[in-house]
Design a protein around this motif. Structure first.
Motif, PDB file in Angstrom:
ATOM      1  N   ASP A  57      11.047  14.544   9.930  1.00  0.00           N
ATOM      2  CA  ASP A  57      10.627  13.223   9.453  1.00  0.00           C
ATOM      3  C   ASP A  57      10.661  13.195   7.933  1.00  0.00           C
ATOM      4  O   ASP A  57      10.415  14.200   7.278  1.00  0.00           O
ATOM      5  N   LYS A  58      10.951  12.014   7.392  1.00  0.00           N
ATOM      6  CA  LYS A  58      10.903  11.820   5.949  1.00  0.00           C
ATOM      7  C   LYS A  58       9.549  11.221   5.616  1.00  0.00           C
ATOM      8  O   LYS A  58       9.100  10.275   6.269  1.00  0.00           O
ATOM      9  N   VAL A  59       8.898  11.793   4.610  1.00  0.00           N
ATOM     10  CA  VAL A  59       7.562  11.354   4.208  1.00  0.00           C
ATOM     11  C   VAL A  59       7.519  11.149   2.703  1.00  0.00           C
ATOM     12  O   VAL A  59       8.383  11.634   1.975  1.00  0.00           O
ATOM     13  N   THR A  60       6.494  10.407   2.243  1.00  0.00           N
ATOM     14  CA  THR A  60       6.247  10.244   0.815  1.00  0.00           C
ATOM     15  C   THR A  60       4.802  10.637   0.527  1.00  0.00           C
ATOM     16  O   THR A  60       3.930  10.501   1.390  1.00  0.00           O
ATOM     17  N   LEU A  61       4.563  11.106  -0.684  1.00  0.00           N
ATOM     18  CA  LEU A  61       3.210  11.484  -1.084  1.00  0.00           C
ATOM     19  C   LEU A  61       2.405  10.238  -1.398  1.00  0.00           C
ATOM     20  O   LEU A  61       2.917   9.286  -1.981  1.00  0.00           O
ATOM     21  N   ILE A  62       1.120  10.252  -1.035  1.00  0.00           N
ATOM     22  CA  ILE A  62       0.254   9.104  -1.289  1.00  0.00           C
ATOM     23  C   ILE A  62      -0.734   9.386  -2.423  1.00  0.00           C
ATOM     24  O   ILE A  62      -1.565   8.551  -2.738  1.00  0.00           O
ATOM     25  N   VAL A  73       3.056  18.663 -11.498  1.00  0.00           N
ATOM     26  CA  VAL A  73       2.311  17.686 -10.709  1.00  0.00           C
ATOM     27  C   VAL A  73       3.315  16.880  -9.894  1.00  0.00           C
ATOM     28  O   VAL A  73       4.276  16.335 -10.437  1.00  0.00           O
ATOM     29  N   LEU A  74       3.098  16.809  -8.580  1.00  0.00           N
ATOM     30  CA  LEU A  74       3.922  15.969  -7.715  1.00  0.00           C
ATOM     31  C   LEU A  74       3.326  14.567  -7.749  1.00  0.00           C
ATOM     32  O   LEU A  74       2.156  14.382  -7.444  1.00  0.00           O
ATOM     33  N   LYS A  75       4.118  13.587  -8.116  1.00  0.00           N
ATOM     34  CA  LYS A  75       3.632  12.221  -8.310  1.00  0.00           C
ATOM     35  C   LYS A  75       3.617  11.440  -6.995  1.00  0.00           C
ATOM     36  O   LYS A  75       4.338  11.763  -6.051  1.00  0.00           O
ATOM     37  N   VAL A  76       2.804  10.373  -6.982  1.00  0.00           N
ATOM     38  CA  VAL A  76       2.769   9.457  -5.846  1.00  0.00           C
ATOM     39  C   VAL A  76       4.174   8.912  -5.608  1.00  0.00           C
ATOM     40  O   VAL A  76       4.888   8.589  -6.554  1.00  0.00           O
ATOM     41  N   GLY A  77       4.592   8.825  -4.353  1.00  0.00           N
ATOM     42  CA  GLY A  77       5.915   8.301  -4.023  1.00  0.00           C
ATOM     43  C   GLY A  77       7.001   9.349  -3.946  1.00  0.00           C
ATOM     44  O   GLY A  77       8.134   9.029  -3.578  1.00  0.00           O
ATOM     45  N   THR A  78       6.686  10.599  -4.305  1.00  0.00           N
ATOM     46  CA  THR A  78       7.680  11.674  -4.198  1.00  0.00           C
ATOM     47  C   THR A  78       8.051  11.842  -2.730  1.00  0.00           C
ATOM     48  O   THR A  78       7.190  11.864  -1.856  1.00  0.00           O
ATOM     49  N   LYS A  79       9.344  11.954  -2.464  1.00  0.00           N
ATOM     50  CA  LYS A  79       9.827  12.056  -1.083  1.00  0.00           C
ATOM     51  C   LYS A  79       9.974  13.508  -0.668  1.00  0.00           C
ATOM     52  O   LYS A  79      10.246  14.384  -1.480  1.00  0.00           O
ATOM     53  N   ALA A  80       9.795  13.736   0.633  1.00  0.00           N
ATOM     54  CA  ALA A  80       9.937  15.072   1.196  1.00  0.00           C
ATOM     55  C   ALA A  80      10.428  14.952   2.629  1.00  0.00           C
ATOM     56  O   ALA A  80      10.305  13.902   3.267  1.00  0.00           O
ATOM     57  N   ILE A  92       2.043  21.419   6.889  1.00  0.00           N
ATOM     58  CA  ILE A  92       3.467  21.103   6.992  1.00  0.00           C
ATOM     59  C   ILE A  92       4.253  21.857   5.923  1.00  0.00           C
ATOM     60  O   ILE A  92       3.853  21.945   4.774  1.00  0.00           O
ATOM     61  N   ASP A  93       5.364  22.426   6.344  1.00  0.00           N
ATOM     62  CA  ASP A  93       6.281  23.119   5.450  1.00  0.00           C
ATOM     63  C   ASP A  93       7.423  22.136   5.235  1.00  0.00           C
ATOM     64  O   ASP A  93       8.073  21.716   6.195  1.00  0.00           O
ATOM     65  N   CYS A  94       7.649  21.734   3.997  1.00  0.00           N
ATOM     66  CA  CYS A  94       8.644  20.699   3.768  1.00  0.00           C
ATOM     67  C   CYS A  94       9.467  20.976   2.513  1.00  0.00           C
ATOM     68  O   CYS A  94       9.126  21.823   1.703  1.00  0.00           O
ATOM     69  N   LYS A  95      10.566  20.222   2.404  1.00  0.00           N
ATOM     70  CA  LYS A  95      11.415  20.291   1.225  1.00  0.00           C
ATOM     71  C   LYS A  95      11.147  19.043   0.408  1.00  0.00           C
ATOM     72  O   LYS A  95      11.403  17.929   0.852  1.00  0.00           O
ATOM     73  N   VAL A  96      10.571  19.231  -0.774  1.00  0.00           N
ATOM     74  CA  VAL A  96      10.212  18.123  -1.661  1.00  0.00           C
ATOM     75  C   VAL A  96      11.390  17.852  -2.594  1.00  0.00           C
ATOM     76  O   VAL A  96      11.925  18.783  -3.211  1.00  0.00           O
ATOM     77  N   LYS A 107      -2.575  15.096   5.469  1.00  0.00           N
ATOM     78  CA  LYS A 107      -3.418  13.962   5.058  1.00  0.00           C
ATOM     79  C   LYS A 107      -2.990  13.371   3.719  1.00  0.00           C
ATOM     80  O   LYS A 107      -3.477  12.320   3.328  1.00  0.00           O
ATOM     81  N   PHE A 108      -2.060  14.012   3.011  1.00  0.00           N
ATOM     82  CA  PHE A 108      -1.575  13.504   1.721  1.00  0.00           C
ATOM     83  C   PHE A 108      -0.170  12.927   1.793  1.00  0.00           C
ATOM     84  O   PHE A 108       0.434  12.657   0.756  1.00  0.00           O
ATOM     85  N   VAL A 109       0.350  12.748   2.994  1.00  0.00           N
ATOM     86  CA  VAL A 109       1.707  12.170   3.138  1.00  0.00           C
ATOM     87  C   VAL A 109       1.659  10.959   4.044  1.00  0.00           C
ATOM     88  O   VAL A 109       0.739  10.774   4.835  1.00  0.00           O
ATOM     89  N   ARG A 110       2.687  10.131   3.894  1.00  0.00           N
ATOM     90  CA  ARG A 110       2.843   8.953   4.750  1.00  0.00           C
ATOM     91  C   ARG A 110       4.276   8.922   5.250  1.00  0.00           C
ATOM     92  O   ARG A 110       5.229   9.093   4.481  1.00  0.00           O
TER      93      ARG A 110
END
Length: 113
Positions: A57-62, A73-80, A92-96, A107-110
């Protein structure tokens, strides 16, 4: 005549019907062939707003997130992209995008639509 599947525990072919259940005479395993089998070891995660997450799944940071051990610092809206689920604090193990492999908390992704 319908074909009766082998026993899921011992693979015996001598399975017989008993009402709505199937019974294996060799290992005494009973099961209902119409029930959906749920893997008890499966990890089920939800994002910050309650959407179910799946691998790839593709997610963004909130929220802005500090990366431990660096000044990054990973900013709001960064995709992973979620690569796999882990049974740990950071689940979750993801590629940012632009930062490589990282572990994040669900809890920090959407989830993206």
């Amino acid at each position: 005549m319908s074909a009766i599947p082998p026993c899921p525990k011992c693979e015996s072919e001598y399975v017989y019907e008993d009402g709505s259940n199937l019974v294996c005479p060799e290992c005494a395993h009973e099961w209902n062939p119409n029930e959906v089998i749920v893997d008890p070891d499966a990890i089920i995660l939800k994002d910050a707003v309650g959407n179910l997450l799946a691998e790839e799944d593709k997610v963004t940071l909130i929220k802005d997130l500090k990366v431990k051990g660096s000044s990054l610092v990973l900013k709001v809206g960064t995709k992973a992209v979620i690569k796999r689920f882990v049974d740990a604090d950071h689940d979750i193990d993801c590629k940012v995008d632009g930062h490589g492999q990282m572990m994040l908390k669900s809890k920090f992704v959407r989830k993206q639509n």
